[in-house]
Design an enzyme around this catalytic site. Sequence first.
Site: not given
Length: 375
Positions: A141, A123, A40
């Site tokens: 996001d 996020y 991520e």
Amino acid sequence: MNDNENKAYYTRELTAWYQRGNRDLPWRRSRNPYHIWVSEIMLQQTRVETVIPYFNRFMEKFPTIDALADAPEEDVLKAWEGLGYYSRARNLQAAAQEVKESYEGKVPDTPEAISSLKGVGPYTAGAILSIAYNKPEPAVDGNVMRVLSRFFLLEDDIAKPSTRGKIEKLARALIPAGSAGDFNQALMELGATVCTPRSPHCLVCPVMERCGARLEGRTDELPVKTKAKPPRPESRAAAFITDAAGRLLVRQRPQDGLLARLWELPHVPLSEGGREEASREADKRALRERLAAEDGLRVVPGEWLTDAEHTFSHLRWDMRVYRGRLAHEPGEPEALPPAYRWMGRDEMGSYAFPNLFLRIIQGEAEAAAGREARA
């Protein structure tokens, strides 16, 4: 159809679509929170296709949180080289060190703890908690804001923090019991492969039948987003200096700020007049005078070598590169200022350079090889 039925439809169809089949990505092959976390962070501002080889190499080099926490920073930055946004790598290592020291090397599984780690925003926290631990936390996001704005006809400006808060609340309400990870990944998958920013593939969308933007012909209008300011252009001149052994003169950037502690060619900003008004002689004069005044490095710039540019989120460097040499007298010691050193090509594999300078250095190496082949 009422709002609750619409939400239930969206959750059911999207989750089933993802569970029927999705992209085979290396970080999806387990629920390892460390793998999900690294992926991520890498995926921020970077395309999936670019990230995959970086992720695989990173995991090979730093297979555990402890390995990342204990690694020299230079090794971490080198493994990150080419992804850009190097503060992400530094924050990731700092957070790994905190996980090692405070959580016995296990990524925490509560919103409060994981959000306290350096570089972990809402996020990333939501993605790790939902995918690794199946916690019902939203992961919102730009992709997610786009797909939800289109389906539910949301007209708030997604550039505003208040809109993100509203969409996070909606996303939380949509998460199905027991399938938080699959649902959040379904949202990500839909935004990446179907509900794309331009020319979305509506006919293969699993929720097309009730998508508000499609039904009203507004997919090109949504989401609403105010345009960010364009990056500020900044002209610069760089010196490409080699010694008799073919080593390249490089310097390390300051400890803090943009591209902190990375290695680069010596370079200076040019006048605000811009490239069009600045002659090459003016460039060379700026290189000579500013490197002497600011770094104590005396150079004699020579012929033009190449032009290159690189865009940061807020800034664009337009770089003109000149060959050069040091201006020391015969017999005079060739002492270099602090932060400068000669670096052989074989050494560069151990040090991290920003993309802009990698391209310049590699381009000149290829040109030199071509010249040798023709000789």
